[in-house]
Design an enzyme around this catalytic site. Structure first.
Site, PDB file in Angstrom:
ATOM      1  N   GLN A 176       0.810  -1.216   0.000  1.00 25.99           N
ATOM      2  CA  GLN A 176       0.000   0.000   0.000  1.00 25.99           C
ATOM      3  C   GLN A 176       0.843   1.267   0.000  1.00 25.99           C
ATOM      4  OE1 GLN A 176      -1.694  -1.090   4.029  1.00 25.99           O
ATOM      5  NE2 GLN A 176      -1.446   1.095   4.407  1.00 25.99           N
TER       6      GLN A 176
ATOM      7  N   CYS B 232      -5.334   0.468   3.409  1.00 30.79           N
ATOM      8  CA  CYS B 232      -5.460  -0.943   3.804  1.00 30.79           C
ATOM      9  C   CYS B 232      -6.872  -1.465   3.589  1.00 30.79           C
ATOM     10  CB  CYS B 232      -5.059  -1.100   5.258  1.00 30.79           C
ATOM     11  SG  CYS B 232      -6.037  -0.092   6.386  1.00 30.79           S
TER      12      CYS B 232
ATOM     13  N   HIS C 164      -6.266  -1.002  11.292  1.00 29.07           N
ATOM     14  CA  HIS C 164      -5.744  -1.593  10.057  1.00 29.07           C
ATOM     15  C   HIS C 164      -6.754  -2.622   9.563  1.00 29.07           C
ATOM     16  CE1 HIS C 164      -2.664  -2.448   7.181  1.00 29.07           C
ATOM     17  NE2 HIS C 164      -2.296  -3.625   7.665  1.00 29.07           N
TER      18      HIS C 164
END
Lengths: 228, 99
Positions: free
Chosen positions: A19, A25, A160
């Protein structure tokens, strides 16, 4: 659920992507979910475009974070094209239309946080996106993040998104674990993947499970079971 | 702190060697010597944290130098992570309907 499952062994998981310095994410996890489910249903493994998701989502600052369902909404509305047609640049740009979609979804669903049910779902249906407190992952090299390390990652503080692609039981100390696909490139962790304790919502891994359901074809021969 | 009693920190020479290996492996460059020194100190702190985590992992996990080893915790979170207030957005469980 069977004792172990690893969708990578079925060829259903694309290599881990990177990323970069972008909080994307959520898009990587959702796109990876669709890639795997599309393969399981249609036996076509595509690298799908994360950039399309960033550009075409309604988020104004896609690198500032989002949720997997933001990405699923894009896949539901437009379908997803291949990565090579719409490559990743790691920042928000204008949504470009006209690319051929190769995969689409019909719905997404929230799943139970019960890790036994989650394992059964993964074994029978395919990988699932989840949230996690990823603070520990800054220093992770390999192995299983164990239960007694999880005091370093508050499960209430999800920061995340990743993809559960399987699970197993380590012979050493009989530790149950999840196999997780990350989006920090194949050089990080175990070729872009990591393993974490299964059964105690370690680092919040089971607190936000979501998955897409892909469109089915009339003549599909879906893969019915996950390799152990 | 417990682990520091059993596994001593690397000497400054060892630390600098580890840092140079890290810079080479991950193609890291810094704008000036002061910045490089600051990153070295962060690297040292992160090595200690990784060592403590590895000890807690009881041999099942390895923690150590990664490409994020020169970032502070705050920088790591700002650059790689994105807070997700998921619990507040999660649909509430439906209460059973009355007969």
């Amino acid at each position: 659920a069977p004792p172990s499952c690893d969708w990578r062994k079925a060829g259903a998981v694309t290599p881990a992507k990177d990323q970069g310095l972008c909080g994307s994410c959520w898009a990587f996890a959702a796109v990876a979910n669709i890639e795997s489910l599309w393969f399981i249903r249609h036996q076509d493994l595509y690298n799908l475009s994360v950039q399309q998701v960033l550009d075409c989502s309604r988020l104004q600052v896609a690198c500032g974070g989002g949720f997997p369902w933001d990405a699923f909404t894009v896949a539901w509305m437009y379908g997803l094209t291949q990565e090579e047609q719409y490559p990743y640049i790691g920042c928000q740009s204008l949504c470009k239309s006209g690319h051929q979609a190769v995969a689409s979804i019909k719905i997404f669903q929230f799943l139970s946080s019960d890790e036994k049910k989650l394992a059964a779902h993964i074994a029978t249906r395919g990988p699932v996106t989840v949230g996690i407190n990823a603070n520990l992952l800054q220093f992770y090299v390999e192995g299983i993040i164990t239960k007694n390390m999880t005091c370093h990652c508050n499960p209430e503080e999800i920061n995340h998104a990743v993809l559960l692609v399987g699970y197993g039981l380590a012979p050493e100390k009989k530790t149950p674990y999840w196999i997780v696909k990350n989006s920090w490139g194949p050089e990080w962790g175990e070729e872009g993947f990591f393993r974490i304790y299964r059964g105690g919502n370690a680092c919040g891994i089971a607190s936000l499970p979501v998955t897409a359901m892909v469109h089915e074809g009339a003549f599909d021969a879906a893969i019915e079971s996950c390799p152990p | 702190p417990d682990v520091l009693d059993t596994a001593p920190e690397p000497s400054m020479v060892e630390l600098i060697q580890l840092f140079q290996d890290f810079m080479s492996r991950f193609n890291k460059t810094y704008s000036n010597p002061e910045e490089q020194h600051r990153r070295l100190l962060i690297f040292r702190q992160n090595l200690a944290t990784a060592r403590a985590l590895e000890e807690a992992g009881q041999g099942l996990a390895q923690f150590g130098v990664t490409r994020f080893s020169d970032l502070t915790e705050e920088e790591f979170r700002a650059q790689l992570l994105s807070p997700m207030p998921g619990h507040t957005l999660r649909p509430a469980a439906q209460s059973p309907s009355k007969p």
